[in-house]
Design an enzyme around this catalytic site. Structure first.
Site, PDB file in Angstrom:
ATOM      1  N   GLU A 174       0.852  -1.198   0.000  1.00 61.25           N
ATOM      2  CA  GLU A 174       0.000   0.000   0.000  1.00 61.25           C
ATOM      3  C   GLU A 174       0.886   1.247   0.000  1.00 61.25           C
ATOM      4  O   GLU A 174       2.048   1.180   0.407  1.00 61.25           O
ATOM      5  CB  GLU A 174      -0.889  -0.006   1.256  1.00 61.25           C
ATOM      6  CG  GLU A 174      -1.746  -1.246   1.405  1.00 61.25           C
ATOM      7  CD  GLU A 174      -2.425  -1.339   2.770  1.00 61.25           C
ATOM      8  OE1 GLU A 174      -2.545  -0.312   3.466  1.00 61.25           O
ATOM      9  OE2 GLU A 174      -2.818  -2.461   3.142  1.00 61.25           O
ATOM     10  N   LYS A 185       2.420   4.698   1.262  1.00 62.29           N
ATOM     11  CA  LYS A 185       2.626   5.311   2.580  1.00 62.29           C
ATOM     12  C   LYS A 185       2.345   6.814   2.455  1.00 62.29           C
ATOM     13  O   LYS A 185       3.118   7.551   1.878  1.00 62.29           O
ATOM     14  CB  LYS A 185       4.046   5.065   3.083  1.00 62.29           C
ATOM     15  CG  LYS A 185       4.210   5.429   4.565  1.00 62.29           C
ATOM     16  CD  LYS A 185       5.527   4.947   5.124  1.00 62.29           C
ATOM     17  CE  LYS A 185       5.679   5.250   6.621  1.00 62.29           C
ATOM     18  NZ  LYS A 185       5.538   6.646   6.997  1.00 62.29           N
TER      19      LYS A 185
HETATM   20  N1  LIG Z   1       2.787   3.923  11.274  1.00 56.91           N
HETATM   21  C1  LIG Z   1       2.033   3.031  10.610  1.00 56.91           C
HETATM   22  O1  LIG Z   1       1.701   1.975  11.089  1.00 56.91           O
HETATM   23  C2  LIG Z   1       1.586   3.378   9.233  1.00 56.91           C
HETATM   24  C3  LIG Z   1       1.706   4.593   8.600  1.00 56.91           C
HETATM   25  C4  LIG Z   1       1.114   4.601   7.314  1.00 56.91           C
HETATM   26  C5  LIG Z   1       1.006   5.690   6.398  1.00 56.91           C
HETATM   27  N2  LIG Z   1       1.525   6.901   6.699  1.00 56.91           N
HETATM   28  N3  LIG Z   1       0.385   5.518   5.211  1.00 56.91           N
HETATM   29  C6  LIG Z   1      -0.143   4.326   4.855  1.00 56.91           C
HETATM   30  C7  LIG Z   1      -0.056   3.231   5.717  1.00 56.91           C
HETATM   31  C8  LIG Z   1      -0.654   1.944   5.292  1.00 56.91           C
HETATM   32  N4  LIG Z   1      -1.202   1.869   4.075  1.00 56.91           N
HETATM   33  O2  LIG Z   1      -0.618   0.996   6.060  1.00 56.91           O
HETATM   34  C9  LIG Z   1       0.568   3.382   6.949  1.00 56.91           C
HETATM   35  S1  LIG Z   1       0.778   2.236   8.222  1.00 56.91           S
END
Ligand SMILES: NC(=O)c1cc2c(N)ncc(C(N)=O)c2s1
Length: 312
Positions: A109, A111
């Site tokens: 996915e 981020k």
């Molecule tokens: N710190 C975290 O666990 C995560 C932070 C983020 C982020 N900033 N964007 C997407 C995801 C995702 N798709 O899981 C996650 S997971």
């Protein structure tokens, strides 16, 4: 038509128009028509406060100016992800997983480069929104988050659920905001992430409503009823939560790295900032099997893109 039905019809109509305007960017009525219906609803609600619905758009406006931020203790700890900065580090993650899971299926996915958000729904109604804080204690930003147009005030099902996601400022709204600040002789924000963080720290919620923040939800914090992360995301969409559509499965390093490279090439064309790709074991029972180290989940890794050179 009785007042309760009038209020229900107006609320549903206004919510549909707002969705077309803010999320689909394709309004079907003029602003003047929306405003007329909104005033009609606000009048009926002021005459019948007991009939105000939880999903009424009037919860998203109104000039609530808070005096400060209350602390909020998360029921489910927010953890951080271990970072990887090279293919080798992602390979090492994959090797560690394979020590315990013979043939893992991963979901990859984007981020999102925004601000971590926790949303608590009770009986399908948004009860609390909070920042990550130190993972255990964050700040209550419920009134601010109600002004983020794509956050549903009421889910399509009356369930109790705690979800994690990211609040972000779409690049076009970031540019508009900085242009306006320049006009006003105010310092501009360095990047959309800082602008999103600064906006959610606004005590005057009217400011939040104007800035055009958006969200992507990506994780269930409460015990999931689904079997896989992919099913959680599909379920979120069914509930009315916004989920990022750029997600793929991978069963080996080549597929993971192909996706990372594809994202690296399309990153500049996205409507929002990202800072990497999150790779997770898709099967939730396998996630439980792998568990956590002292600091991080062992079933996920965040590949971070090299920091972009600041625009000179
Ligand atoms: N710190 C975290 O666990 C995560 C932070 C983020 C982020 N900033 N964007 C997407 C995801 C995702 N798709 O899981 C996650 S997971």
């Amino acid at each position: 038509m009785n007042v309760e039905l009038q209020i229900k019809t107006l609320t549903e109509q206004l919510n549909q128009y707002a969705k077309e305007y803010y999320t689909l960017d394709n309004p079907s009525v003029e602003d003047a028509e929306y405003d007329r219906l909104y005033r009609e609803l606000a009048k009926l609600e002021s005459e019948n406060p007991n009939l105000i619905r939880a999903d009424s758009p009037t919860h998203r406006t109104g000039d609530v100016v808070l005096s400060g931020f209350e602390k909020y203790t998360h029921e489910y700890q927010l953890y951080s992800l271990q970072d990887a900065f090279s293919r080798e580090e992602v390979e090492a993650f994959d090797a560690r997983v394979r020590k315990e899971i013979a043939a893992p299926e991963y979901i990859c996915e984007l981020k999102i480069d925004g601000l971590s958000l926790s949303l608590v729904y009770v009986n399908g109604v948004l009860q609390t929104a909070a920042t990550r804080g130190d993972g255990s204690i964050g700040e209550n930003i419920t009134e601010q988050v109600k002004r983020i147009k794509d956050v549903p005030l009421v889910l399509s099902e009356p369930i109790d659920i705690v979800v994690r996601g990211e609040a972000y400022l779409p690049r076009k709204n970031f540019q508009k905001l900085n242009a306006a600040r320049e006009e006003e002789g105010l310092p501009s924000f360095a990047n959309p992430r800082n602008a999103a963080a600064g906006t959610l720290r606004q005590l005057d919620t009217k400011v939040v409503a104007k800035r055009g923040l958006a969200t992507f939800l990506y994780q269930e914090a409460s015990p999931a009823t689904n079997a896989t992360q992919a099913e959680v995301l599909t379920y979120f969409e069914k509930l009315g939560l916004v989920v990022n559509d750029q997600r793929v499965f991978a069963t080996n390093m080549t597929e993971i790295w192909d996706f990372i490279q594809k994202v690296a090439t399309m990153r500049d064309d996205l409507a929002y900032d990202i800072d990497g790709v999150v790779i997770k074991v898709n099967d939730l029972s396998q996630q439980d099997e792998l568990g956590f180290t002292v600091k991080f989940p062992k079933w996920a890794i965040a590949y971070k893109f090299p920091a972009e050179l600041a625009e000179t």
